[in-house]
Write a protein that holds these residues in place. Structure first.
Motif, PDB file in Angstrom:
ATOM      1  N   ALA A   1       0.878  -1.171   0.000  1.00 19.48           N
ATOM      2  CA  ALA A   1       0.000   0.000   0.000  1.00 19.48           C
ATOM      3  C   ALA A   1       0.912   1.216   0.000  1.00 19.48           C
ATOM      4  CB  ALA A   1      -0.915  -0.017   1.211  1.00 19.48           C
ATOM      5  N   GLN A   2       1.141   1.765  -1.182  1.00 23.25           N
ATOM      6  CA  GLN A   2       2.071   2.885  -1.314  1.00 23.25           C
ATOM      7  C   GLN A   2       1.679   4.059  -0.422  1.00 23.25           C
ATOM      8  OE1 GLN A   2       4.903   2.605  -3.091  1.00 23.25           O
ATOM      9  NE2 GLN A   2       4.310   0.531  -3.645  1.00 23.25           N
ATOM     10  N   SER A   3       0.389   4.378  -0.355  1.00 24.23           N
ATOM     11  CA  SER A   3      -0.048   5.531   0.440  1.00 24.23           C
ATOM     12  C   SER A   3       0.183   5.303   1.938  1.00 24.23           C
ATOM     13  CB  SER A   3      -1.517   5.848   0.169  1.00 24.23           C
ATOM     14  OG  SER A   3      -2.322   4.741   0.506  1.00 24.23           O
ATOM     15  N   ALA A   4       0.068   4.071   2.388  1.00 29.01           N
ATOM     16  CA  ALA A   4       0.302   3.745   3.799  1.00 29.01           C
ATOM     17  C   ALA A   4       1.769   3.439   4.065  1.00 29.01           C
ATOM     18  CB  ALA A   4      -0.558   2.565   4.220  1.00 29.01           C
ATOM     19  N   ARG A   5       2.555   3.295   2.996  1.00 29.66           N
ATOM     20  CA  ARG A   5       3.990   2.996   3.079  1.00 29.66           C
ATOM     21  C   ARG A   5       4.253   1.701   3.855  1.00 29.66           C
ATOM     22  NH1 ARG A   5       7.057   6.827   0.878  1.00 29.66           N
ATOM     23  NH2 ARG A   5       8.942   6.208   1.960  1.00 29.66           N
ATOM     24  N   VAL A   6       3.407   0.689   3.609  1.00 26.75           N
ATOM     25  CA  VAL A   6       3.561  -0.592   4.282  1.00 26.75           C
ATOM     26  C   VAL A   6       3.258  -1.717   3.292  1.00 26.75           C
ATOM     27  CG1 VAL A   6       1.195  -0.725   5.162  1.00 26.75           C
ATOM     28  CG2 VAL A   6       3.025  -1.821   6.422  1.00 26.75           C
ATOM     29  N   GLY A   7       3.910  -2.843   3.505  1.00 27.66           N
ATOM     30  CA  GLY A   7       3.638  -4.045   2.738  1.00 27.66           C
ATOM     31  C   GLY A   7       3.334  -5.168   3.702  1.00 27.66           C
ATOM     32  N   TRP A   8       2.562  -6.154   3.237  1.00 24.55           N
ATOM     33  CA  TRP A   8       2.214  -7.259   4.138  1.00 24.55           C
ATOM     34  C   TRP A   8       2.009  -8.541   3.356  1.00 24.55           C
ATOM     35  CZ3 TRP A   8      -1.072  -3.320   2.849  1.00 24.55           C
ATOM     36  CH2 TRP A   8      -2.249  -3.665   2.198  1.00 24.55           C
ATOM     37  N   ALA A   9       2.092  -9.637   4.089  1.00 18.05           N
ATOM     38  CA  ALA A   9       1.866 -10.961   3.506  1.00 18.05           C
ATOM     39  C   ALA A   9       1.250 -11.855   4.564  1.00 18.05           C
ATOM     40  CB  ALA A   9       3.177 -11.568   3.018  1.00 18.05           C
ATOM     41  N   THR A  10       0.483 -12.828   4.092  1.00 20.13           N
ATOM     42  CA  THR A  10      -0.046 -13.849   4.985  1.00 20.13           C
ATOM     43  C   THR A  10       1.044 -14.891   5.189  1.00 20.13           C
ATOM     44  OG1 THR A  10      -2.301 -13.495   4.239  1.00 20.13           O
ATOM     45  CG2 THR A  10      -1.824 -15.624   5.276  1.00 20.13           C
ATOM     46  N   ILE A  11       1.285 -15.218   6.431  1.00 21.97           N
ATOM     47  CA  ILE A  11       2.260 -16.241   6.800  1.00 21.97           C
ATOM     48  C   ILE A  11       1.458 -17.469   7.237  1.00 21.97           C
ATOM     49  CG2 ILE A  11       4.225 -16.817   8.267  1.00 21.97           C
ATOM     50  CD1 ILE A  11       4.666 -14.317   6.451  1.00 21.97           C
ATOM     51  N   THR A  12       1.786 -18.617   6.664  1.00 19.23           N
ATOM     52  CA  THR A  12       1.098 -19.858   7.012  1.00 19.23           C
ATOM     53  C   THR A  12       2.069 -20.769   7.731  1.00 19.23           C
ATOM     54  OG1 THR A  12      -0.314 -19.655   5.063  1.00 19.23           O
ATOM     55  CG2 THR A  12      -0.205 -21.829   6.113  1.00 19.23           C
ATOM     56  N   THR A  13       1.680 -21.194   8.923  1.00 16.85           N
ATOM     57  CA  THR A  13       2.502 -22.121   9.695  1.00 16.85           C
ATOM     58  C   THR A  13       1.874 -23.504   9.618  1.00 16.85           C
ATOM     59  OG1 THR A  13       1.312 -21.438  11.691  1.00 16.85           O
ATOM     60  CG2 THR A  13       3.452 -20.402  11.280  1.00 16.85           C
ATOM     61  N   HIS A  14       2.725 -24.500   9.494  1.00 14.79           N
ATOM     62  CA  HIS A  14       2.294 -25.904   9.436  1.00 14.79           C
ATOM     63  C   HIS A  14       2.812 -26.586  10.691  1.00 14.79           C
ATOM     64  CE1 HIS A  14       1.187 -25.558   5.145  1.00 14.79           C
ATOM     65  NE2 HIS A  14       2.174 -24.688   5.135  1.00 14.79           N
TER      66      HIS A  14
END
Length: 151
Positions: A105-118
């Motif tokens: 999100a360029q306007s929020a200056r943040v990036g994110w990802a879903t992390i999946t744990t097994h």
């Protein structure tokens, strides 16, 4: 590839371990301005994905990642949850970890990802969201973790 090298380093030791550590250290360093593909000086989704894969590895962040690649605010929150690892949203070490597609999100200056744990104890998975600052003038670091399951 980094995940594969980290696995081999644990088995082979010696020179391979040093190579794996060097790659892990490089994963936390910001790319130089000439490596940057974003003209606004922000980290790209690909760079963030690479960082998160290096940070989480196969079983979770190691002490070095916890010390140097986590925001001070998140370190403080994690310290306030004894018996629970906020960085993994779990009490135990997972059998494997996958990093999903990164959204920026360029306007929020943040990036994110879903992390999946097994988890090995039973055939189950859990998910949480990891957030990273996009500001390319600072080293990449984990800013926040949202342990609430996604919709």
């Amino acid at each position: 590839m980094l995940r594969s090298l980290r696995s081999r380093a644990a088995v082979a030791g010696g020179c391979v371990a040093a190579l794996g550590l060097g790659l892990a250290l490089a994963a936390g360093a910001p790319a130089s301005a000439t490596d940057r593909t974003d003209p606004n000086g922000r980290y790209t989704a690909e760079e963030i994905h690479h960082f998160l894969e290096g940070f989480y590895g196969n079983h979770g962040p190691r002490p070095w990642e916890r010390d140097y690649l986590v925001s001070d605010q998140l370190k403080e929150r994690n310290a306030q949850t004894p018996g629970y690892d906020l960085l993994l949203c779990a009490q135990n070490e997972p059998a494997d970890i996958e990093v999903g597609e990164v959204t920026t999100a360029q306007s929020a200056r943040v990036g994110w990802a879903t992390i999946t744990t097994h988890w090995a104890q039973e055939p189950r998975t859990a998910t949480f969201t990891a957030y990273v600052d996009l500001d390319g003038s600072r080293p990449l670091q984990l800013l926040e973790v949202d342990c609430a399951p996604g919709d």
